[in-house]
Design a protein around this motif. Structure first.
Motif, PDB file in Angstrom:
ATOM      1  N   ALA A  33       7.200   0.030  11.546  1.00  0.00           N
ATOM      2  CA  ALA A  33       7.590   0.452  10.195  1.00  0.00           C
ATOM      3  C   ALA A  33       7.582  -0.747   9.253  1.00  0.00           C
ATOM      4  N   VAL A  34       8.085  -1.888   9.738  1.00  0.00           N
ATOM      5  CA  VAL A  34       8.118  -3.111   8.922  1.00  0.00           C
ATOM      6  C   VAL A  34       6.690  -3.598   8.643  1.00  0.00           C
ATOM      7  N   ILE A  35       5.838  -3.592   9.657  1.00  0.00           N
ATOM      8  CA  ILE A  35       4.442  -4.026   9.476  1.00  0.00           C
ATOM      9  C   ILE A  35       3.737  -3.138   8.448  1.00  0.00           C
ATOM     10  N   LEU A  36       3.912  -1.813   8.581  1.00  0.00           N
ATOM     11  CA  LEU A  36       3.260  -0.877   7.660  1.00  0.00           C
ATOM     12  C   LEU A  36       3.807  -1.022   6.241  1.00  0.00           C
ATOM     13  N   GLU A  37       5.115  -1.265   6.145  1.00  0.00           N
ATOM     14  CA  GLU A  37       5.707  -1.466   4.817  1.00  0.00           C
ATOM     15  C   GLU A  37       5.153  -2.729   4.163  1.00  0.00           C
ATOM     16  N   GLY A  38       4.911  -3.754   4.977  1.00  0.00           N
ATOM     17  CA  GLY A  38       4.300  -4.978   4.460  1.00  0.00           C
ATOM     18  C   GLY A  38       2.906  -4.715   3.904  1.00  0.00           C
ATOM     19  N   ILE A  39       2.136  -3.899   4.626  1.00  0.00           N
ATOM     20  CA  ILE A  39       0.780  -3.540   4.162  1.00  0.00           C
ATOM     21  C   ILE A  39       0.874  -2.734   2.862  1.00  0.00           C
ATOM     22  N   HIS A  40       1.818  -1.774   2.841  1.00  0.00           N
ATOM     23  CA  HIS A  40       2.015  -0.953   1.644  1.00  0.00           C
ATOM     24  C   HIS A  40       2.419  -1.819   0.448  1.00  0.00           C
ATOM     25  N   TYR A  41       3.303  -2.768   0.695  1.00  0.00           N
ATOM     26  CA  TYR A  41       3.780  -3.665  -0.366  1.00  0.00           C
ATOM     27  C   TYR A  41       2.611  -4.469  -0.946  1.00  0.00           C
ATOM     28  N   ARG A  42       1.762  -5.000  -0.064  1.00  0.00           N
ATOM     29  CA  ARG A  42       0.588  -5.750  -0.542  1.00  0.00           C
ATOM     30  C   ARG A  42      -0.376  -4.834  -1.298  1.00  0.00           C
ATOM     31  N   TYR A  43      -0.463  -3.577  -0.855  1.00  0.00           N
ATOM     32  CA  TYR A  43      -1.315  -2.596  -1.554  1.00  0.00           C
ATOM     33  C   TYR A  43      -0.814  -2.384  -2.987  1.00  0.00           C
ATOM     34  N   THR A  44       0.523  -2.261  -3.149  1.00  0.00           N
ATOM     35  CA  THR A  44       1.082  -2.036  -4.492  1.00  0.00           C
ATOM     36  C   THR A  44       0.848  -3.243  -5.403  1.00  0.00           C
ATOM     37  N   LEU A  45       0.671  -4.406  -4.808  1.00  0.00           N
ATOM     38  CA  LEU A  45       0.411  -5.626  -5.591  1.00  0.00           C
ATOM     39  C   LEU A  45      -1.095  -5.858  -5.801  1.00  0.00           C
ATOM     40  N   GLY A  46      -1.909  -4.933  -5.263  1.00  0.00           N
ATOM     41  CA  GLY A  46      -3.360  -5.065  -5.406  1.00  0.00           C
ATOM     42  C   GLY A  46      -3.968  -6.114  -4.509  1.00  0.00           C
ATOM     43  N   GLN A  47      -3.299  -6.385  -3.379  1.00  0.00           N
ATOM     44  CA  GLN A  47      -3.761  -7.465  -2.496  1.00  0.00           C
ATOM     45  C   GLN A  47      -4.468  -6.968  -1.233  1.00  0.00           C
ATOM     46  N   THR A  48      -4.789  -5.679  -1.160  1.00  0.00           N
ATOM     47  CA  THR A  48      -5.502  -5.175   0.019  1.00  0.00           C
ATOM     48  C   THR A  48      -6.879  -4.680  -0.405  1.00  0.00           C
ATOM     49  N   ALA A  68      11.263  -9.594   3.160  1.00  0.00           N
ATOM     50  CA  ALA A  68      10.196 -10.266   2.412  1.00  0.00           C
ATOM     51  C   ALA A  68       9.187  -9.294   1.806  1.00  0.00           C
ATOM     52  N   SER A  69       9.166  -8.057   2.280  1.00  0.00           N
ATOM     53  CA  SER A  69       8.168  -7.104   1.773  1.00  0.00           C
ATOM     54  C   SER A  69       8.836  -5.822   1.277  1.00  0.00           C
ATOM     55  N   ARG A  70       9.991  -5.995   0.677  1.00  0.00           N
ATOM     56  CA  ARG A  70      10.748  -4.812   0.249  1.00  0.00           C
ATOM     57  C   ARG A  70      10.512  -4.564  -1.235  1.00  0.00           C
ATOM     58  N   GLY A  71       9.798  -3.478  -1.517  1.00  0.00           N
ATOM     59  CA  GLY A  71       9.512  -3.152  -2.913  1.00  0.00           C
ATOM     60  C   GLY A  71      10.024  -1.786  -3.316  1.00  0.00           C
ATOM     61  N   ARG A  72      10.714  -1.092  -2.404  1.00  0.00           N
ATOM     62  CA  ARG A  72      11.218   0.253  -2.699  1.00  0.00           C
ATOM     63  C   ARG A  72      12.358   0.581  -1.745  1.00  0.00           C
ATOM     64  N   ASP A  73      13.088   1.633  -2.046  1.00  0.00           N
ATOM     65  CA  ASP A  73      14.157   2.084  -1.144  1.00  0.00           C
ATOM     66  C   ASP A  73      13.541   2.813   0.034  1.00  0.00           C
ATOM     67  N   LEU A  74      14.010   2.512   1.241  1.00  0.00           N
ATOM     68  CA  LEU A  74      13.519   3.186   2.448  1.00  0.00           C
ATOM     69  C   LEU A  74      14.718   3.760   3.186  1.00  0.00           C
ATOM     70  N   ALA A  75      14.906   5.055   3.074  1.00  0.00           N
ATOM     71  CA  ALA A  75      16.058   5.710   3.702  1.00  0.00           C
ATOM     72  C   ALA A  75      16.040   5.486   5.211  1.00  0.00           C
ATOM     73  N   GLY A  76      17.165   4.995   5.739  1.00  0.00           N
ATOM     74  CA  GLY A  76      17.325   4.895   7.191  1.00  0.00           C
ATOM     75  C   GLY A  76      16.900   3.596   7.824  1.00  0.00           C
ATOM     76  N   ILE A  77      16.159   2.744   7.111  1.00  0.00           N
ATOM     77  CA  ILE A  77      15.630   1.554   7.806  1.00  0.00           C
ATOM     78  C   ILE A  77      16.733   0.526   8.064  1.00  0.00           C
ATOM     79  N   ASP A  78      17.674   0.385   7.123  1.00  0.00           N
ATOM     80  CA  ASP A  78      18.787  -0.544   7.356  1.00  0.00           C
ATOM     81  C   ASP A  78      19.695  -0.020   8.463  1.00  0.00           C
TER      82      ASP A  78
END
Length: 340
Positions: free
Chosen positions: A299-314, A176-186
């Protein structure tokens, strides 16, 4: 933040409710301040000039009642208050939204400090820091020793399939919060799924157990365990894995995510795990899985925060650097799982 009328709390209405339900508890007009630092539910210190209490309510504009269940939080501290686990004494639960716009509960005020960073711990010195963190392990052992049925929590969660559900839940959160490639997470997610351990007997799980979710008194002992919003019945080793993760040194200069692990005297994860095993009698041989899962979850929680940051929501400082940390957490997770 201090105010006679902080956001989200109608003090006149709360006072009226307390007077009706607990006559004589409050002796004068109420004043309140919102405690900063809470990540989800709102926490206020309320006083009538003589007594002090704490009020918890869901965040403003919350939608999912299940995510901010005041009745559930009140229930777990009410059950645990009769045990060796230090929790604030519950005073009253209000499920009527009309009083202050959302359900809330009142509990006793407990004096103590939530240590959120190595800098905050520094004045304690190495020996006192060590004692405080070891006390965290001992209190966790006490929590996991509570028989859920004996304290009325037999139906507090669904322990069957707990780890599998957790892993799937955080996998969905990642999607739900995937906006970029993250090596190794899958790779990490799949490896965790393949190596799912067999859970020990279910226990009351805190869900976010770490040093800044407890209050430490002047005698360096834990006075209260706080923030029970993620508590359930489940695999107790998930709490220990999270604690081990938070006790690992990140080695990231000027990290926007603060941990206490770098404080002088802070015990290493291996010592905390060993102490837990010795005091609880539980088999911790698969703890590397639980710690790796904690790295994945964060990592998932931080990626969610980063994703919201890229959308200008933080809003606020430090969000621009959260994204840099995600690969570090993924790498720690993979390494931990491989070493196990």
């Amino acid at each position: 933040m201090s105010s006679a009328q902080p956001p989200g709390l109608d003090l006149e209405q709360v006072r009226g409710f307390l007077d009706r339900e607990r006559p004589g508890l409050v002796g004068g007009p109420l004043d309140a301040r919102l405690i900063e630092g809470g990540r989800s539910n709102l926490t206020y210190v309320v006083t009538d000039g003589t007594g002090r209490w704490v009020v918890r309510r869901p965040p403003l504009g919350h939608v999912l009642a299940t995510a901010h269940d005041m009745k559930r939080e009140h229930r777990v501290i009410s059950a645990l208050h009769r045990t060796a686990v230090p929790v604030p004494e519950p005073v009253l639960l209000c499920e009527d939204d009309t009083v202050t716009g959302a359900p809330f509960y009142v509990m006793e005020f407990v004096a103590g400090t939530p240590y959120r960073s190595a800098e905050q711990l520094a004045p304690l010195g190495a020996e006192r820091t060590r004692e405080a963190v070891l006390g965290l392990v001992d209190t966790l052992v006490d929590l996991h020793a509570v028989d859920p049925a004996e304290v009325g929590l037999a139906d507090f969660g669904r322990p069957e399939g707990f780890l599998d559900r957790q892993l799937r839940r955080w996998g969905k959160q990642l999607a739900a919060s995937r906006g970029r490639d993250l090596a190794g997470i899958d790779e990490l997610h799949a490896a965790l799924g393949r190596a799912l351990p067999v859970s020990p007997a279910a226990a009351v799980v805190h869900g976010d157990y770490r040093l800044d979710n407890v209050l430490i008194g002047e005698d360096d002992r834990i006075k209260a365990v706080l923030d029970w919003e993620m508590s359930t019945l489940g695999d107790p080793l998930t709490d220990l894995g999270l604690l081990a993760m938070y006790s690992a040194k990140l080695d990231v200069p000027h990290s926007p995510v603060s941990t206490t692990a770098a404080a002088a005297g802070h015990p290493a994860p291996a010592e905390l795990i060993e102490r837990y095993a010795a005091r609880s009698g539980r088999d911790v041989s698969s703890l590397s899985w639980y710690t790796a899962f904690a790295w994945f979850k964060l990592a998932v929680i931080l990626e969610g925060i980063h994703y919201r940051y890229t959308l200008g929501q933080t809003v606020g400082a430090g969000f621009d650097r959260i994204g840099e940390l995600v690969p570090v957490f993924i790498e720690h997770g993979l390494t931990t799982l491989q070493e196990g």
